[in-house]
Design a protein around this motif. Sequence first.
Motif, mmCIF file in Angstrom:
data_model
loop_
_atom_site.group_PDB
_atom_site.id
_atom_site.type_symbol
_atom_site.label_atom_id
_atom_site.label_comp_id
_atom_site.label_asym_id
_atom_site.label_seq_id
_atom_site.Cartn_x
_atom_site.Cartn_y
_atom_site.Cartn_z
ATOM 1 N N ALA A 271 -6.610 -8.253 -14.634
ATOM 2 C CA ALA A 271 -7.425 -7.112 -14.211
ATOM 3 C C ALA A 271 -8.334 -7.448 -13.037
ATOM 4 C CB ALA A 271 -8.253 -6.616 -15.391
ATOM 5 N N ASP A 272 -8.738 -8.702 -12.926
ATOM 6 C CA ASP A 272 -9.629 -9.111 -11.839
ATOM 7 C C ASP A 272 -8.888 -9.781 -10.681
ATOM 8 O OD1 ASP A 272 -11.931 -8.258 -13.250
ATOM 9 O OD2 ASP A 272 -11.944 -10.116 -14.403
ATOM 10 N N ALA A 273 -7.566 -9.696 -10.677
ATOM 11 C CA ALA A 273 -6.776 -10.351 -9.630
ATOM 12 C C ALA A 273 -7.175 -9.812 -8.256
ATOM 13 C CB ALA A 273 -5.296 -10.120 -9.870
ATOM 14 N N PRO A 274 -7.365 -10.679 -7.270
ATOM 15 C CA PRO A 274 -7.729 -10.213 -5.919
ATOM 16 C C PRO A 274 -6.720 -9.239 -5.331
ATOM 17 C CG PRO A 274 -8.055 -12.584 -6.119
ATOM 18 C CD PRO A 274 -7.351 -12.148 -7.364
ATOM 19 N N ALA A 275 -5.428 -9.382 -5.690
ATOM 20 C CA ALA A 275 -4.409 -8.490 -5.141
ATOM 21 C C ALA A 275 -4.629 -7.042 -5.550
ATOM 22 C CB ALA A 275 -3.024 -8.948 -5.587
ATOM 23 N N ARG A 276 -5.391 -6.817 -6.622
ATOM 24 C CA ARG A 276 -5.663 -5.435 -7.070
ATOM 25 C C ARG A 276 -6.803 -4.788 -6.287
ATOM 26 N NH1 ARG A 276 -3.046 -4.006 -11.610
ATOM 27 N NH2 ARG A 276 -2.210 -5.611 -12.998
ATOM 28 N N GLN A 277 -7.550 -5.592 -5.556
ATOM 29 C CA GLN A 277 -8.727 -5.087 -4.855
ATOM 30 C C GLN A 277 -8.440 -4.928 -3.363
ATOM 31 O OE1 GLN A 277 -10.958 -4.482 -7.181
ATOM 32 N NE2 GLN A 277 -9.723 -5.640 -8.657
ATOM 33 N N ALA A 278 -9.210 -4.061 -2.717
ATOM 34 C CA ALA A 278 -9.126 -3.951 -1.262
ATOM 35 C C ALA A 278 -9.625 -5.257 -0.642
ATOM 36 C CB ALA A 278 -9.951 -2.773 -0.764
ATOM 37 N N GLN A 279 -8.874 -5.776 0.320
ATOM 38 C CA GLN A 279 -9.213 -7.044 0.950
ATOM 39 C C GLN A 279 -9.237 -6.872 2.464
ATOM 40 O OE1 GLN A 279 -9.820 -9.918 -0.691
ATOM 41 N NE2 GLN A 279 -9.287 -9.235 -2.758
ATOM 42 N N VAL A 280 -10.116 -7.609 3.117
ATOM 43 C CA VAL A 280 -10.092 -7.653 4.580
ATOM 44 C C VAL A 280 -8.757 -8.246 5.000
ATOM 45 C CG1 VAL A 280 -11.137 -8.637 6.642
ATOM 46 C CG2 VAL A 280 -12.589 -7.850 4.766
ATOM 47 N N ASP B 261 -3.770 -12.106 -0.880
ATOM 48 C CA ASP B 261 -3.606 -11.345 0.364
ATOM 49 C C ASP B 261 -2.299 -10.543 0.364
ATOM 50 O OD1 ASP B 261 -1.960 -13.533 0.444
ATOM 51 O OD2 ASP B 261 -2.890 -14.450 2.208
ATOM 52 N N LEU B 262 -1.943 -9.988 -0.783
ATOM 53 C CA LEU B 262 -0.688 -9.234 -0.909
ATOM 54 C C LEU B 262 -0.575 -8.135 0.136
ATOM 55 C CD1 LEU B 262 1.897 -8.252 -2.356
ATOM 56 C CD2 LEU B 262 0.401 -6.972 -3.918
ATOM 57 N N ALA B 263 -1.602 -7.311 0.266
ATOM 58 C CA ALA B 263 -1.521 -6.170 1.183
ATOM 59 C C ALA B 263 -1.316 -6.633 2.615
ATOM 60 C CB ALA B 263 -2.787 -5.317 1.062
ATOM 61 N N ALA B 264 -2.067 -7.640 3.039
ATOM 62 C CA ALA B 264 -1.925 -8.137 4.409
ATOM 63 C C ALA B 264 -0.559 -8.772 4.618
ATOM 64 C CB ALA B 264 -3.035 -9.144 4.711
ATOM 65 N N ASP C 66 -8.281 0.886 5.765
ATOM 66 C CA ASP C 66 -9.512 1.670 5.902
ATOM 67 C C ASP C 66 -10.620 0.736 6.365
ATOM 68 O OD1 ASP C 66 -11.566 3.454 5.816
ATOM 69 O OD2 ASP C 66 -11.592 3.700 3.639
ATOM 70 N N GLY C 67 -10.991 0.850 7.631
ATOM 71 C CA GLY C 67 -12.062 0.020 8.149
ATOM 72 C C GLY C 67 -11.764 -1.463 8.097
ATOM 73 N N GLY C 68 -10.503 -1.818 8.299
ATOM 74 C CA GLY C 68 -10.122 -3.222 8.277
ATOM 75 C C GLY C 68 -9.839 -3.770 6.896
ATOM 76 N N ARG C 69 -9.984 -2.962 5.852
ATOM 77 C CA ARG C 69 -9.694 -3.393 4.492
ATOM 78 C C ARG C 69 -8.350 -2.818 4.062
ATOM 79 N NH1 ARG C 69 -14.104 -5.714 2.210
ATOM 80 N NH2 ARG C 69 -13.340 -5.440 0.089
ATOM 81 N N PHE C 70 -7.526 -3.655 3.471
ATOM 82 C CA PHE C 70 -6.151 -3.321 3.140
ATOM 83 C C PHE C 70 -6.011 -3.176 1.625
ATOM 84 C CE2 PHE C 70 -3.591 -4.930 6.994
ATOM 85 C CZ PHE C 70 -4.676 -4.799 7.845
ATOM 86 N N VAL C 71 -5.207 -2.202 1.213
ATOM 87 C CA VAL C 71 -4.901 -2.044 -0.205
ATOM 88 C C VAL C 71 -3.481 -1.525 -0.351
ATOM 89 C CG1 VAL C 71 -5.796 0.328 -0.369
ATOM 90 C CG2 VAL C 71 -5.730 -1.124 -2.408
ATOM 91 N N VAL C 72 -2.772 -2.017 -1.357
ATOM 92 C CA VAL C 72 -1.385 -1.606 -1.607
ATOM 93 C C VAL C 72 -1.371 -0.270 -2.335
ATOM 94 C CG1 VAL C 72 0.703 -2.181 -2.898
ATOM 95 C CG2 VAL C 72 -0.521 -3.963 -1.632
ATOM 96 N N GLN C 73 -0.473 0.613 -1.910
ATOM 97 C CA GLN C 73 -0.291 1.917 -2.545
ATOM 98 C C GLN C 73 1.190 2.093 -2.873
ATOM 99 O OE1 GLN C 73 -2.718 4.005 -3.272
ATOM 100 N NE2 GLN C 73 -4.431 3.386 -1.988
ATOM 101 N N LEU C 74 1.482 2.539 -4.105
ATOM 102 C CA LEU C 74 2.858 2.741 -4.551
ATOM 103 C C LEU C 74 3.051 4.193 -4.947
ATOM 104 C CD1 LEU C 74 5.580 1.225 -5.361
ATOM 105 C CD2 LEU C 74 4.677 1.294 -7.695
ATOM 106 N N SER C 75 4.068 4.822 -4.393
ATOM 107 C CA SER C 75 4.416 6.190 -4.786
ATOM 108 C C SER C 75 5.686 6.159 -5.620
ATOM 109 C CB SER C 75 4.610 7.081 -3.556
ATOM 110 O OG SER C 75 5.711 6.626 -2.789
ATOM 111 N N ARG C 76 5.718 6.978 -6.671
ATOM 112 C CA ARG C 76 6.884 7.008 -7.547
ATOM 113 C C ARG C 76 7.262 8.456 -7.806
ATOM 114 N NH1 ARG C 76 7.030 2.280 -11.976
ATOM 115 N NH2 ARG C 76 9.227 2.816 -11.683
ATOM 116 N N PRO C 77 8.551 8.745 -7.980
ATOM 117 C CA PRO C 77 8.978 10.118 -8.227
ATOM 118 C C PRO C 77 8.284 10.698 -9.451
ATOM 119 C CG PRO C 77 10.868 8.703 -7.785
ATOM 120 C CD PRO C 77 9.679 7.803 -7.920
#
Length: 384
Positions: free
Chosen positions: A203-212, A225-228, A260-271
């Motif tokens: 739950a506290d994994a950095p990959a779940r949070q917005a990162q520079v 740094d998953l998103a980057a 968003d403002g240099g911060r990256f976050v992963v987004q997943l869309s599903r049917p």
Amino acid sequence: MIDTVAVAGYRSLRSLVLDFGRLTVVTGGNGTGKSGLYRSLRLLAECALGGAVGALAREGGLTSTLWAGPEQGTRHRDGPAQPTVRNAPAALRLGFASNDDLGYAVDLGLPQEGGSAFAHDPEIKTEQIFSGPLARPGAVLAERRGPAVRVRDSSGDWDQVATLRTFDSMLSEVVDPTGAPEIVAMRERLRGWRFYDHLRTDADAPARQAQVGTRTMALAHDGADLAAALATARELGRGEEIDQAVALAFPGATVRVQVDGGRFVVQLSRPGLLRELSAAELSDGTLRYLLWVAALLSPRPPELLVLNEPETSLHPDLLPALAELMRRAAQDSQLVVVTHSELLAEALGSDGVTRHELELDAGETVVAGREGPLDQPAWHWPKR
């Protein structure tokens, strides 16, 4: 490409020599030595970073990691092992060879009596860099015996190039690209190896949070740094492969990186969903699969990529997609997969795959189906 890996005296790996292919899968039950093999590869890489002694210290010191059984092993003996007197000095030996490239071997031993406060730190007794599959005398290009490092010049004569402390590797200390090019080449080669065994999905994994985000050519060891990493891979031409890998695992799904403002976050869309799911909302298995997508589709593939238990947290239905992703990665890197999962091993198939099943025989790690030393690749350890 690495063709042979050898380990001696490390935990249950009393004497193990394995042939490696472009894609190598190592399986076996709990406690059979799979993790020991993975750690031994990491220790080899640590030699180039000057961290092998520290890595062993974190495991309890050399005495805690040495093979604990009889010197000659116990395989095929009747009854329990009997106490014996050690004739050879205690040693942990690691090495690899390439048929058409350079190989390396290192011998770590116990320190001599000297009253040091660091009496549990191992000493580096010998190191060799050699050409071809075996460290024959004529194939050795650079070696370290005790404190002295010497290299073979163009005429075949030996030149001493350094005197080292017992805890320093020649790979980390000798930096002369003109006088010792083989040492420099080996250091850079080992530093390029990449390992993954602790990708975080809690739950506290950095990959779940917005990162520079900055351009990321290789996913971090914990996946922070998953998103980057995904954004970099997409920008550098691997976007179609990312989309295919995600769609294969989650039909109809797409992944993107929101900035968003240099911060990256992963987004997943599903049917069927009216909005995208952020990384914080993804299940452990879904997030872990995306981490493997980023790790295996790196825009800068390493020479050697080693994965430890990649099936963790993944539903069995995702393993065929992961196997396909691994086969794709093996086109760019030599890939070693250490796994508990027979389903994953079966999904990887046998075409172009080198597979080793490890088992425990009287406390010693052996390869299933091997009858003795003649069934394994040839290997020579350097003498002290």
